[in-house]
Design a protein around this motif. Structure first.
Motif, PDB file in Angstrom:
ATOM      1  N   HIS A   6      34.980  39.781  54.147  1.00  0.00           N
ATOM      2  CA  HIS A   6      35.022  38.353  54.481  1.00  0.00           C
ATOM      3  C   HIS A   6      36.275  37.691  53.905  1.00  0.00           C
ATOM      4  O   HIS A   6      36.956  36.917  54.582  1.00  0.00           O
ATOM      5  CB  HIS A   6      33.778  37.653  53.944  1.00  0.00           C
ATOM      6  CG  HIS A   6      32.552  37.909  54.756  1.00  0.00           C
ATOM      7  ND1 HIS A   6      31.319  37.375  54.431  1.00  0.00           N
ATOM      8  CD2 HIS A   6      32.338  38.627  55.892  1.00  0.00           C
ATOM      9  CE1 HIS A   6      30.428  37.757  55.320  1.00  0.00           C
ATOM     10  NE2 HIS A   6      31.020  38.530  56.211  1.00  0.00           N
ATOM     11  N   THR A  84      33.420  24.600  51.128  1.00  0.00           N
ATOM     12  CA  THR A  84      32.245  25.402  51.498  1.00  0.00           C
ATOM     13  C   THR A  84      32.023  26.460  50.434  1.00  0.00           C
ATOM     14  O   THR A  84      32.940  27.220  50.102  1.00  0.00           O
ATOM     15  CB  THR A  84      32.448  26.080  52.865  1.00  0.00           C
ATOM     16  OG1 THR A  84      32.548  25.081  53.879  1.00  0.00           O
ATOM     17  CG2 THR A  84      31.283  26.995  53.192  1.00  0.00           C
ATOM     18  N   ILE A  86      29.880  29.756  49.656  1.00  0.00           N
ATOM     19  CA  ILE A  86      29.026  30.810  50.212  1.00  0.00           C
ATOM     20  C   ILE A  86      28.421  31.576  49.043  1.00  0.00           C
ATOM     21  O   ILE A  86      29.138  32.165  48.238  1.00  0.00           O
ATOM     22  CB  ILE A  86      29.825  31.751  51.120  1.00  0.00           C
ATOM     23  CG1 ILE A  86      30.497  30.955  52.247  1.00  0.00           C
ATOM     24  CG2 ILE A  86      28.924  32.830  51.703  1.00  0.00           C
ATOM     25  CD1 ILE A  86      31.426  31.786  53.111  1.00  0.00           C
ATOM     26  N   HIS A  88      26.026  34.522  47.779  1.00  0.00           N
ATOM     27  CA  HIS A  88      25.407  35.771  48.223  1.00  0.00           C
ATOM     28  C   HIS A  88      24.198  36.128  47.365  1.00  0.00           C
ATOM     29  O   HIS A  88      24.324  36.377  46.168  1.00  0.00           O
ATOM     30  CB  HIS A  88      26.430  36.905  48.193  1.00  0.00           C
ATOM     31  CG  HIS A  88      27.403  36.863  49.333  1.00  0.00           C
ATOM     32  ND1 HIS A  88      27.226  37.581  50.494  1.00  0.00           N
ATOM     33  CD2 HIS A  88      28.546  36.149  49.506  1.00  0.00           C
ATOM     34  CE1 HIS A  88      28.227  37.331  51.324  1.00  0.00           C
ATOM     35  NE2 HIS A  88      29.040  36.459  50.742  1.00  0.00           N
ATOM     36  N   ASN A 114      29.182  21.760  51.387  1.00  0.00           N
ATOM     37  CA  ASN A 114      28.620  22.647  52.405  1.00  0.00           C
ATOM     38  C   ASN A 114      28.239  23.942  51.721  1.00  0.00           C
ATOM     39  O   ASN A 114      29.096  24.728  51.320  1.00  0.00           O
ATOM     40  CB  ASN A 114      29.643  22.892  53.519  1.00  0.00           C
ATOM     41  CG  ASN A 114      29.113  23.796  54.621  1.00  0.00           C
ATOM     42  OD1 ASN A 114      27.905  23.849  54.856  1.00  0.00           O
ATOM     43  ND2 ASN A 114      30.006  24.480  55.312  1.00  0.00           N
ATOM     44  N   CYS A 115      26.943  24.181  51.588  1.00  0.00           N
ATOM     45  CA  CYS A 115      26.460  25.366  50.872  1.00  0.00           C
ATOM     46  C   CYS A 115      25.805  26.325  51.867  1.00  0.00           C
ATOM     47  O   CYS A 115      24.901  25.946  52.611  1.00  0.00           O
ATOM     48  CB  CYS A 115      25.465  24.982  49.785  1.00  0.00           C
ATOM     49  SG  CYS A 115      24.962  26.374  48.730  1.00  0.00           S
ATOM     50  N   ILE A 116      26.289  27.562  51.863  1.00  0.00           N
ATOM     51  CA  ILE A 116      25.741  28.601  52.728  1.00  0.00           C
ATOM     52  C   ILE A 116      25.105  29.670  51.851  1.00  0.00           C
ATOM     53  O   ILE A 116      25.769  30.259  50.994  1.00  0.00           O
ATOM     54  CB  ILE A 116      26.832  29.230  53.604  1.00  0.00           C
ATOM     55  CG1 ILE A 116      27.491  28.165  54.498  1.00  0.00           C
ATOM     56  CG2 ILE A 116      26.256  30.360  54.450  1.00  0.00           C
ATOM     57  CD1 ILE A 116      28.693  28.684  55.266  1.00  0.00           C
ATOM     58  N   TRP A 118      23.925  33.176  51.768  1.00  0.00           N
ATOM     59  CA  TRP A 118      24.023  34.438  52.503  1.00  0.00           C
ATOM     60  C   TRP A 118      22.978  35.385  51.918  1.00  0.00           C
ATOM     61  O   TRP A 118      23.118  35.871  50.802  1.00  0.00           O
ATOM     62  CB  TRP A 118      25.418  35.026  52.354  1.00  0.00           C
ATOM     63  CG  TRP A 118      25.863  35.792  53.557  1.00  0.00           C
ATOM     64  CD1 TRP A 118      25.527  37.066  53.884  1.00  0.00           C
ATOM     65  CD2 TRP A 118      26.731  35.327  54.598  1.00  0.00           C
ATOM     66  NE1 TRP A 118      26.123  37.427  55.056  1.00  0.00           N
ATOM     67  CE2 TRP A 118      26.873  36.376  55.525  1.00  0.00           C
ATOM     68  CE3 TRP A 118      27.382  34.123  54.834  1.00  0.00           C
ATOM     69  CZ2 TRP A 118      27.651  36.271  56.670  1.00  0.00           C
ATOM     70  CZ3 TRP A 118      28.174  34.017  55.968  1.00  0.00           C
ATOM     71  CH2 TRP A 118      28.298  35.070  56.871  1.00  0.00           C
ATOM     72  N   THR A 150      22.541  25.873  54.380  1.00  0.00           N
ATOM     73  CA  THR A 150      22.549  26.682  55.601  1.00  0.00           C
ATOM     74  C   THR A 150      22.238  28.126  55.216  1.00  0.00           C
ATOM     75  O   THR A 150      22.947  28.719  54.394  1.00  0.00           O
ATOM     76  CB  THR A 150      23.927  26.622  56.283  1.00  0.00           C
ATOM     77  OG1 THR A 150      24.212  25.275  56.660  1.00  0.00           O
ATOM     78  CG2 THR A 150      23.945  27.500  57.534  1.00  0.00           C
ATOM     79  N   TYR A 151      21.183  28.666  55.784  1.00  0.00           N
ATOM     80  CA  TYR A 151      20.768  30.026  55.437  1.00  0.00           C
ATOM     81  C   TYR A 151      21.280  31.021  56.478  1.00  0.00           C
ATOM     82  O   TYR A 151      21.172  30.802  57.687  1.00  0.00           O
ATOM     83  CB  TYR A 151      19.248  30.119  55.333  1.00  0.00           C
ATOM     84  CG  TYR A 151      18.687  29.397  54.132  1.00  0.00           C
ATOM     85  CD1 TYR A 151      18.530  30.050  52.911  1.00  0.00           C
ATOM     86  CD2 TYR A 151      18.342  28.043  54.192  1.00  0.00           C
ATOM     87  CE1 TYR A 151      18.035  29.385  51.792  1.00  0.00           C
ATOM     88  CE2 TYR A 151      17.847  27.372  53.083  1.00  0.00           C
ATOM     89  CZ  TYR A 151      17.699  28.049  51.890  1.00  0.00           C
ATOM     90  OH  TYR A 151      17.213  27.389  50.781  1.00  0.00           O
ATOM     91  N   ILE A 388      31.282  33.041  61.687  1.00  0.00           N
ATOM     92  CA  ILE A 388      31.468  32.437  60.357  1.00  0.00           C
ATOM     93  C   ILE A 388      32.203  31.113  60.440  1.00  0.00           C
ATOM     94  O   ILE A 388      31.772  30.126  59.817  1.00  0.00           O
ATOM     95  CB  ILE A 388      32.200  33.421  59.425  1.00  0.00           C
ATOM     96  CG1 ILE A 388      31.345  34.677  59.206  1.00  0.00           C
ATOM     97  CG2 ILE A 388      32.523  32.763  58.087  1.00  0.00           C
ATOM     98  CD1 ILE A 388      31.974  35.737  58.311  1.00  0.00           C
ATOM     99  N   LEU A 392      31.505  26.733  58.817  1.00  0.00           N
ATOM    100  CA  LEU A 392      32.320  26.056  57.809  1.00  0.00           C
ATOM    101  C   LEU A 392      32.347  24.553  57.974  1.00  0.00           C
ATOM    102  O   LEU A 392      32.774  23.830  57.072  1.00  0.00           O
ATOM    103  CB  LEU A 392      33.762  26.608  57.850  1.00  0.00           C
ATOM    104  CG  LEU A 392      33.902  28.118  57.688  1.00  0.00           C
ATOM    105  CD1 LEU A 392      35.360  28.525  57.724  1.00  0.00           C
ATOM    106  CD2 LEU A 392      33.235  28.601  56.403  1.00  0.00           C
TER     107      LEU A 392
END
Length: 394
Positions: A6, A84, A86, A88, A114-116, A118, A150-151, A388, A392
């Motif tokens: 990534h 953002t 991300i 994991h 912005n939280c993802i 993963w 965001t999952y 991906i 974002l």
């Protein structure tokens, strides 16, 4: 490995990117990636490890809130500078619950834009680690959906499992598959990498290889007619002719010029690649090594040989060794050695007939279809662009 791939895509596409971890080194990351080391977020940090030992037994030690606060304070100046974040596995695995709690607080207080999340694995549904979590706080953080997050999961199976755990609709959770790096898997040389990227070979719907010199005996004009007919069936068929013309033979060079004119008349400039002239925009002809030809065997889908005549037909053996499907006229290597392993056709047949033979093979060959699917949809670069990048922008 997923994070590494990534980060390479973020760098390649011009995004400023940092990796934050509790253990590691910038030397392990691709060039252009910033590294932030925060020892306390390491699951093997002695302080965190002692807390986790109690948590695994269902005990919340007094030091839990202390560790959570320390991590929270260390993370604030880092995450507030990031568009953002991300994360994991931290929101669904139990290995560092103080970190999970600190990140949850940062999200709730809007310190993270912005939280993802993963999510590769989930402790609450894992038969191996389910015994390490218990009802109540902080273990419940791992099974409750946060609407600000965001999952992302790595398969539809994982999507269904996490949706059931969160008691939410499946579509709330995004599926982003893992990918493959064709350059590494195929073991391409640096020269082949540049060639495949310049000609965008991995974008082809069907890639035919003619590892031959440019002479009239090779019947290249017929191959071009076949490509012209293939465009009726597939959007982007390609053909690669690897060898050069003979510059010392005026008739041969005239034949080459005729082929270029035929390519233009058929509007096949994007579809038929003469490697010899593929760098004429740089003012030079191009001769490739046998190493690059070997790489092209691994990249291609089909070896096509419509020769009028051959003393032997070496590419038949090379393609067979590479496991490439071979379509050839009845040259010696085909009929004396190829036997059942070569599909022999008649170059006196209309080009449309031969194109139909190729399409029949493509529609029946599951290995080709799987290879094409991976090449066109499941490389890391394509996944980055299609799956991906949209995440974002919350």
């Amino acid at each position: 490995m997923v994070i590494h791939e990534h980060t390479k895509q973020f760098v390649a596409h011009g995004y400023p990117i940092s990796v934050i971890s509790g253990r590691g080194s910038i030397s392990a990351l691709p060039a252009g990636v910033n590294y932030v080391h925060l020892a306390r977020i390491d699951s093997q940090d002695p302080f965190v490890k002692s807390i986790s030992a109690d948590l695994n037994l269902g005990i919340v030690p007094e030091t839990f809130s202390q560790a959570t606060h320390q991590i929270y304070e260390e993370l604030i100046p880092v995450v507030t500078e990031i568009d953002t974040l991300i994360v994991h596995n931290v929101f669904t695995k139990h290995f560092n619950l103080p970190l999970t709690a600190a990140l949850t607080r940062l999200v709730e207080e809007s310190h993270i834009g912005n939280c993802i999340a993963w999510c590769h694995d989930f402790t609450w549904t894992s038969p191996n680690s389910r015994t390490k979590v218990h009802e109540g706080y902080p273990w419940e953080l791992l099974k409750h959906q946060q609407t600000q997050i965001t999952y992302v999961v790595v398969s539809k199976e994982r999507q269904q499992t996490l949706a059931a755990l969160f008691q939410c609709p499946d579509e709330v959770i995004h599926v982003v598959y893992n990918g493959v790096n064709p350059i590494e898997i195929l073991g391409l040389s640096p020269e082949s990498i540049q060639l495949s990227q310049r000609l965008q070979l991995f974008n082809a719907d069907l890639l035919l290889l003619m590892p031959v010199r440019i002479t009239q005996a090779k019947n290249i004009e017929y191959a071009m007619q076949v490509i012209h007919e293939l465009k009726k069936y597939v959007a982007d068929p390609r053909m690669i002719i690897t060898g050069p013309p003979d510059p010392h033979d005026p008739n041969n060079m005239a034949y080459y010029d005729d082929l270029l004119a035929l390519r233009t008349s058929y509007n096949l400039e994007r579809n038929v690649h003469f490697i010899y002239s593929s760098r004429m925009d740089l003012g030079e002809s191009y001769l490739i090594s046998s190493t690059v030809v070997g790489d092209l065997y691994r990249i291609s889908d089909l070896m096509f040989m419509p020769s009028h005549r051959e003393g032997f037909g070496m590419p038949i053996l090379e393609a067979g060794l590479a496991g490439l499907h071979v379509m050839s006229t009845a040259v010696p290597a085909s009929i004396e050695i190829g036997l059942e392993g070569v599909e022999i056709f008649n170059a006196d047949a209309p080009a449309e007939t031969t194109a139909e033979l190729i399409i029949d093979w493509a529609e029946e060959n599951h290995e080709f279809q799987f290879k094409q699917k991976i090449r066109q949809r499941f490389t890391w670069e394509i996944i980055f662009k299609k799956d991906i990048v949209p995440l974002l922008s919350p």
